[in-house]
Design an enzyme around this catalytic site. Structure first.
Site, PDB file in Angstrom:
ATOM      1  N   CYS A 106       1.246  -1.436  -0.136  1.00  0.00           N
ATOM      2  CA  CYS A 106      -0.070   0.205  -0.161  1.00  0.00           C
ATOM      3  C   CYS A 106       0.574   1.388   0.098  1.00  0.00           C
ATOM      4  O   CYS A 106       1.566   1.597   0.928  1.00  0.00           O
ATOM      5  CB  CYS A 106      -0.627   0.152   1.034  1.00  0.00           C
ATOM      6  SG  CYS A 106      -1.685   1.537   1.100  1.00  0.00           S
ATOM      7  N   HIS A 177       1.588  -7.630  -6.258  1.00  0.00           N
ATOM      8  CA  HIS A 177       1.354  -6.771  -7.362  1.00  0.00           C
ATOM      9  C   HIS A 177       2.161  -6.021  -8.434  1.00  0.00           C
ATOM     10  O   HIS A 177       3.177  -5.577  -7.715  1.00  0.00           O
ATOM     11  CB  HIS A 177       0.154  -5.236  -6.092  1.00  0.00           C
ATOM     12  CG  HIS A 177      -0.627  -4.435  -6.903  1.00  0.00           C
ATOM     13  ND1 HIS A 177      -1.157  -3.273  -6.217  1.00  0.00           N
ATOM     14  CD2 HIS A 177      -0.227  -4.421  -8.390  1.00  0.00           C
ATOM     15  CE1 HIS A 177      -1.083  -2.412  -8.077  1.00  0.00           C
ATOM     16  NE2 HIS A 177      -1.147  -3.378  -8.861  1.00  0.00           N
ATOM     17  N   ASN A 217      -1.061 -10.128  -9.289  1.00  0.00           N
ATOM     18  CA  ASN A 217      -2.749  -9.610  -9.145  1.00  0.00           C
ATOM     19  C   ASN A 217      -1.840  -7.760 -10.082  1.00  0.00           C
ATOM     20  O   ASN A 217      -0.327  -7.830  -9.631  1.00  0.00           O
ATOM     21  CB  ASN A 217      -1.722  -9.471  -7.758  1.00  0.00           C
ATOM     22  CG  ASN A 217      -3.084  -7.598  -7.449  1.00  0.00           C
ATOM     23  OD1 ASN A 217      -2.840  -6.901  -6.799  1.00  0.00           O
ATOM     24  ND2 ASN A 217      -4.020  -7.898  -7.714  1.00  0.00           N
ATOM     25  N   ARG A 240     -10.331  -4.594  -8.469  1.00  0.00           N
ATOM     26  CA  ARG A 240     -11.737  -3.706  -9.542  1.00  0.00           C
ATOM     27  C   ARG A 240     -12.537  -4.870  -9.725  1.00  0.00           C
ATOM     28  O   ARG A 240     -13.476  -4.662 -10.014  1.00  0.00           O
ATOM     29  CB  ARG A 240     -10.847  -2.922  -9.298  1.00  0.00           C
ATOM     30  CG  ARG A 240     -10.263  -2.045  -8.307  1.00  0.00           C
ATOM     31  CD  ARG A 240      -9.247  -0.352  -9.679  1.00  0.00           C
ATOM     32  NE  ARG A 240      -7.646  -1.670  -9.837  1.00  0.00           N
ATOM     33  CZ  ARG A 240      -7.146  -0.694 -10.340  1.00  0.00           C
ATOM     34  NH1 ARG A 240      -7.245   0.365 -10.756  1.00  0.00           N
ATOM     35  NH2 ARG A 240      -6.277  -1.330 -10.786  1.00  0.00           N
TER      36      ARG A 240
HETATM   37  C1  LIG Z   1     -10.262   0.068  -3.001  1.00  0.00           C
HETATM   38  C2  LIG Z   1      -9.020  -0.464  -2.791  1.00  0.00           C
HETATM   39  C3  LIG Z   1      -8.787  -0.696  -1.756  1.00  0.00           C
HETATM   40  C4  LIG Z   1      -7.082  -1.085  -1.608  1.00  0.00           C
HETATM   41  N1  LIG Z   1      -7.105  -1.214  -0.261  1.00  0.00           N
HETATM   42  C5  LIG Z   1      -6.641  -2.728   0.227  1.00  0.00           C
HETATM   43  C6  LIG Z   1      -6.025  -2.594   0.979  1.00  0.00           C
HETATM   44  O1  LIG Z   1      -6.085  -2.462   2.006  1.00  0.00           O
HETATM   45  N2  LIG Z   1      -4.227  -3.864   1.218  1.00  0.00           N
HETATM   46  C7  LIG Z   1      -4.024  -3.848   0.135  1.00  0.00           C
HETATM   47  O2  LIG Z   1      -3.050  -5.055   0.173  1.00  0.00           O
HETATM   48  N3  LIG Z   1      -4.544  -3.233  -1.121  1.00  0.00           N
HETATM   49  C8  LIG Z   1      -5.144  -2.896  -1.274  1.00  0.00           C
HETATM   50  N4  LIG Z   1      -6.002  -2.393  -3.001  1.00  0.00           N
HETATM   51  C9  LIG Z   1      -5.063  -2.486  -4.103  1.00  0.00           C
HETATM   52  C10 LIG Z   1      -5.399  -4.209  -4.346  1.00  0.00           C
HETATM   53  O3  LIG Z   1      -5.747  -5.121  -3.491  1.00  0.00           O
HETATM   54  C11 LIG Z   1      -4.977  -4.922  -5.324  1.00  0.00           C
HETATM   55  O4  LIG Z   1      -3.902  -4.893  -5.346  1.00  0.00           O
HETATM   56  C12 LIG Z   1      -4.819  -3.398  -7.012  1.00  0.00           C
HETATM   57  O5  LIG Z   1      -6.155  -2.895  -6.910  1.00  0.00           O
HETATM   58  C13 LIG Z   1      -4.592  -4.508  -8.383  1.00  0.00           C
HETATM   59  O6  LIG Z   1      -5.803  -5.420  -7.893  1.00  0.00           O
HETATM   60  P1  LIG Z   1      -6.457  -4.808  -9.255  1.00  0.00           P
HETATM   61  O7  LIG Z   1      -5.472  -4.624 -10.939  1.00  0.00           O
HETATM   62  O8  LIG Z   1      -7.105  -6.418  -9.611  1.00  0.00           O
HETATM   63  O9  LIG Z   1      -7.507  -4.250  -8.536  1.00  0.00           O
HETATM   64  C14 LIG Z   1      -6.716  -1.737  -2.893  1.00  0.00           C
HETATM   65  C15 LIG Z   1      -7.697  -1.737  -3.951  1.00  0.00           C
HETATM   66  C16 LIG Z   1      -8.525  -0.671  -3.879  1.00  0.00           C
HETATM   67  C17 LIG Z   1      -8.984  -0.657  -5.454  1.00  0.00           C
END
Ligand SMILES: Cc1cc2nc3c(=O)[nH]c(=O)nc-3n(C[C@H](O)[C@H](O)[C@H](O)COP(=O)(O)O)c2cc1C
Length: 336
Positions: A106, A177, A217, A240
């Site tokens: 994060c 990620h 991810n 997402r």
């Molecule tokens: C609204 C939101 C909140 C998130 N909160 C966290 C979190 O609390 N911890 C974390 O490791 N990643 C968090 N992420 C990142 C996601 O876990 C993920 O790594 C990131 O969205 C990329 O994946 P995606 O492209 O499939 O969305 C968050 C993402 C979004 C959109």
């Protein structure tokens, strides 16, 4: 004489985490996870990040309670103090979570002030010590979710060395990620969009550490993409897309877990949520739980089918939501 199986790369593939829904703050709360469970029984679910401070000094029940039907479910922790993380991990285990995950991905400034999240990637030895303290405290898996680099680092060696160091504490599952985290100048949202995705870094990690479980991810949206990634790594985590288009997960149990059990159609998913919502409102309505607290996670259920927009509009109508009647779900269904 019994022969002891030799661990192989294949053995590192824990089928449980082949597919997972990412931890997402404000999104993957316990209601959202119950909703996702109506669509897929096996996909591994993650909580929102919970900070060690919230557990060591805060209201533990508020942060950790969940419904039995959410299993398998992992608790994601945010923190950088080995002692506090051990306490928090132990609490997670006691509350029945199936895995403890440490957030090293994060990029938010608030999180950096607490010196955890992605900035921890600059301190692999500290992460190793945190993981060790957590592993000493619990017997469930301790895993790490991280980026491939911080700021403008282009080097694969950075993430390889990070994984190698953290693995010294016995961590064998890494959720990658596959983009850098930019610690200054980009918002968390921009940090999920602007730094380029480099899936090959995650693939290389799997090649360099075949004995570990490597999950990928970032930006993954379709079954075709999932299938491609699964040729290179052990699992795929969706964020997402799983949230906005949850019915995408309806094929996951049969396709990726070999479970032939029938899957609920969209209407059945919605109807299955109704008793849950009614029970939650009855139990906690007096303490401020609102219909919208649960239904807001369901807006994407009809994504891609006719009437999706109308469904979403009905379920977003603040006046009707304020009445607090779960039958609004049926109205949304019929109004499509
Ligand atoms: C609204 C939101 C909140 C998130 N909160 C966290 C979190 O609390 N911890 C974390 O490791 N990643 C968090 N992420 C990142 C996601 O876990 C993920 O790594 C990131 O969205 C990329 O994946 P995606 O492209 O499939 O969305 C968050 C993402 C979004 C959109």
């Amino acid at each position: 004489m019994n022969t002891v199986p030799v661990p192989t790369a294949a053995a590192a593939k824990a089928p449980g985490r082949r597919l997972s829904v990412a931890p997402m703050m404000d999104w993957t709360d316990r209601h959202c996870r119950v909703f996702h469970r109506q669509i897929t029984k096996h996909t591994w679910l993650y909580t929102e990040m919970v900070t060690t401070g919230a557990l060591v000094y805060g209201d533990v029940e508020r942060h950790l309670r969940f419904s039995e039907e959410e299993h398998p479910v992992a608790l994601q922790l945010g923190g950088s103090d080995p002692h506090d993380l051990a306490i928090a991990a132990k609490l997670g285990e006691q509350w029945g979570y199936d895995e403890i995950n440490l957030n090293c991905g994060c990029p938010s400034e608030r999180v950096q002030k607490g010196a955890f999240g992605a900035c921890l990637m600059a301190e692999p030895e500290l992460v190793r010590d945190c993981v060790k303290a957590m592993r000493d405290a619990v017997s469930i898996d301790v895993t790490v979710k991280h980026r491939i680099g911080i700021n403008d680092s282009e080097s694969y060696d950075f993430v390889r060395d990070f994984v190698g160091t953290v693995a010294d504490a016995g961590c064998t599952t890494f959720i990658v990620h596959a983009r850098n985290a930019i610690l200054k100048g980009l918002s968390p949202k921009e940090n999920r969009e602007i730094p380029p995705l480099k899936y090959d870094y995650a693939y290389r990690l799997k090649r360099d550490f075949p004995q570990f479980e490597i999950l990928i991810n970032g930006g993954i949206k379709t079954e075709a993409e999932i299938d491609l990634h699964l040729q290179h790594v052990d699992g795929v985590m969706l964020g997402r897309e799983a949230y906005h288009n949850p019915y995408l997960m309806a094929t996951f149990d049969s396709k990726y877990y070999g479970d032939p059990a029938p899957v609920k159609n969209r209407e059945e998913v919605l109807r299955a949520m109704m008793p849950y919502i009614a029970a939650q409102l009855a139990k906690e309505g007096g303490r401020g739980l609102k219909l919208n607290t649960i239904t807001r996670h369901m807006l994407g259920l009809m994504q891609g089918v006719p009437g999706a927009r109308q469904f979403r509009q009905t379920l977003s109508d603040s006046k009707r939501l304020a009445a607090g009647n779960p039958d609004l779900l049926l109205e949304a269904l019929q109004g499509r």
